[in-house]
Design an enzyme around this catalytic site. Structure first.
Site, PDB file in Angstrom:
ATOM      1  N   SER A 118       0.828  -1.199   0.000  1.00  0.00           N
ATOM      2  CA  SER A 118       0.000   0.000   0.000  1.00  0.00           C
ATOM      3  C   SER A 118       0.867   1.256   0.000  1.00  0.00           C
ATOM      4  CB  SER A 118      -0.907   0.011   1.236  1.00  0.00           C
ATOM      5  OG  SER A 118      -1.589   1.250   1.353  1.00  0.00           O
ATOM      6  N   TYR A 141      -2.112   5.913  -4.753  1.00  0.00           N
ATOM      7  CA  TYR A 141      -3.220   6.863  -4.704  1.00  0.00           C
ATOM      8  C   TYR A 141      -2.746   8.161  -5.351  1.00  0.00           C
ATOM      9  CZ  TYR A 141      -6.084   4.178  -1.374  1.00  0.00           C
ATOM     10  OH  TYR A 141      -6.851   3.219  -0.766  1.00  0.00           O
ATOM     11  N   THR A 167      -5.145   2.907  -7.587  1.00  0.00           N
ATOM     12  CA  THR A 167      -6.519   2.799  -7.106  1.00  0.00           C
ATOM     13  C   THR A 167      -7.323   3.983  -7.624  1.00  0.00           C
ATOM     14  OG1 THR A 167      -5.907   1.558  -5.129  1.00  0.00           O
ATOM     15  CG2 THR A 167      -7.975   2.762  -5.054  1.00  0.00           C
ATOM     16  N   LYS A 242      -6.955  -0.241 -10.453  1.00  0.00           N
ATOM     17  CA  LYS A 242      -7.707  -1.027  -9.467  1.00  0.00           C
ATOM     18  C   LYS A 242      -8.977  -0.291  -9.064  1.00  0.00           C
ATOM     19  CE  LYS A 242      -7.191  -3.074  -4.832  1.00  0.00           C
ATOM     20  NZ  LYS A 242      -8.247  -2.295  -4.142  1.00  0.00           N
ATOM     21  N   HIS A 266     -13.223  -2.100  -3.614  1.00  0.00           N
ATOM     22  CA  HIS A 266     -12.478  -1.593  -2.455  1.00  0.00           C
ATOM     23  C   HIS A 266     -12.867  -2.350  -1.191  1.00  0.00           C
ATOM     24  CE1 HIS A 266      -9.789   1.998  -1.888  1.00  0.00           C
ATOM     25  NE2 HIS A 266      -9.952   1.672  -0.624  1.00  0.00           N
TER      26      HIS A 266
END
Length: 370
Positions: A118, A141, A167, A242, A266
């Site tokens: 992440s 992100y 994402t 994603k 998510h």
């Protein structure tokens, strides 16, 4: 308040499924951290539908097939992996275990599967690369601070990260009532260490009587298709998007050069009324054909679930909460055990369905539950 138990030093013999880990994991986390890890958006209907979606299908057993050269190898983005079960990005893993992402990375390396780190990892990316040399992808992100983003991307390339997983389904967080009731906040010592030095994102603050989101300017920083297309063009690594559920979005992802798609909602943490990834998967696969690989996450708890997802067109699957249960309960050993359980269940399912490799897992392997 009950003090969380210490991680297990040895995995009990009665833990034989992913579900068996849940009570052990919960006992080793604070209520606030547990709400963050396991909670979903709003009434959490989608959280439960993600899992129950797999119950729609049954798997046809096939007999007397030649399985002497059976395997689970999968080729993806120019590399071959031992089996199609990858570790999805989960933020702040030190909430679950003191070693956090390092324990996960060590397990992934030992089990020869990619770990999607992440961007909000609570362990430094350089530490993971140095101490757990296995296949790692980096979840991304969109950030307002483009200079800091460029520095982090350059570092990721230098550290050997193989792909970026951008994402795209969360321009804002979902309304997570369970987290709100638990009054979740990050404890001291847990932070997104790879985002140190980034300019802070604008705060989502509104006054009484004002529009609580649209009147704040918060969404002015959310990325658009044009910006993502430019990011893909400039990125030295393959970029997977994603959070794709709609086939039209899948086609647009293909058009702008995405290297792959992760069909995902998510983990049920954003929009409680959204479709499940398993519902969306066949249409997404049809929309992009064989042009780019389609992966899927959400609700996978058994090797039979992995088989069903592959039969509906997924190239590989990602798991999130299952390995976090293992991490919270027993650190790296727990994560590795969860992967071993799911891989074993997948291989048993393949053998009983007469499938000697992943290409043999097709839609006609499935029937509908009546």
């Amino acid at each position: 308040m009950t003090t969380p138990l210490a991680p297990l030093g040895q995995i009990p013999a009665e833990i034989v499924t992913v579900a068996d880990y849940i009570s052990y994991a919960q006992a080793r986390m604070t209520p606030q951290a547990w709400a963050y890890l396991t909670g979903g958006a709003a009434d959490e209907r989608l959280l439960h539908r993600n899992e129950s979606a797999y119950q729609r299908y049954q798997i046809w057993p096939r007999v007397l097939r030649d399985l002497t050269v059976a395997h689970t190898r999968v080729s993806l983005l120019g590399k071959e992996y031992a089996y199609p079960i990858f570790l999805a990005p989960v933020a702040y893993q030190r909430l679950a275990h003191p070693e956090g992402e390092l324990a996960t990375a060590l397990a992934a390396a030992a089990m020869q599967t990619p770990f999607v780190v992440s961007m909000q990892s609570s362990t430094d990316l350089a530490v993971l690369a140095a101490q757990a040399p296995g296949p790692q992808w980096l979840q991304w992100y969109w950030q307002l601070d483009q200079q800091a983003s460029a520095r982090l991307l350059t570092q990721a390339v230098q550290l050997g990260v193989e792909a970026i997983v951008l994402t795209v389904d969360a321009p804002v967080n979902g309304v997570r009532n369970r987290e709100q009731r638990a009054q979740f906040c990050l404890p001291a010592g847990v932070e997104a260490v790879n985002l140190r030095g980034f300019a802070p994102q604008p705060a989502l603050v509104s006054q009484a009587g004002q529009s609580p989101l649209f009147g704040t300017g918060f969404l002015q920083t959310a990325p658009t298709w044009a910006q993502v297309a430019e990011f893909i063009q400039d990125c030295p690594l393959p970029v997977l998007l994603k959070g794709i559920l709609h086939p039209s979005d899948a086609r647009q992802a293909l058009e702008i050069g995405a290297a792959g798609i992760v069909v995902s909602n998510h983990g049920g943490r954003v929009l409680d009324a959204a479709p499940t990834p398993l519902q969306a998967l066949p249409a997404v696969v049809q929309a992009v054909g064989a042009s780019i690989p389609v992966l899927v996450d959400g609700g996978i708890r058994r090797g039979t679930d992995v088989f069903i997802a592959l039969a509906l067109g997924a190239k590989a699957v990602l798991i999130g909460r299952p390995y976090m249960y293992g991490l919270a309960a027993a650190g790296a050993a727990g994560v590795a055990h969860v992967l071993h359980i799911l891989r074993t269940e997948l291989e048993v399912t393949m053998a009983l369905a007469g499938c000697h490799n992943l290409d043999a897992i097709q839609r006609d392997c499935l029937g509908d539950v009546y």
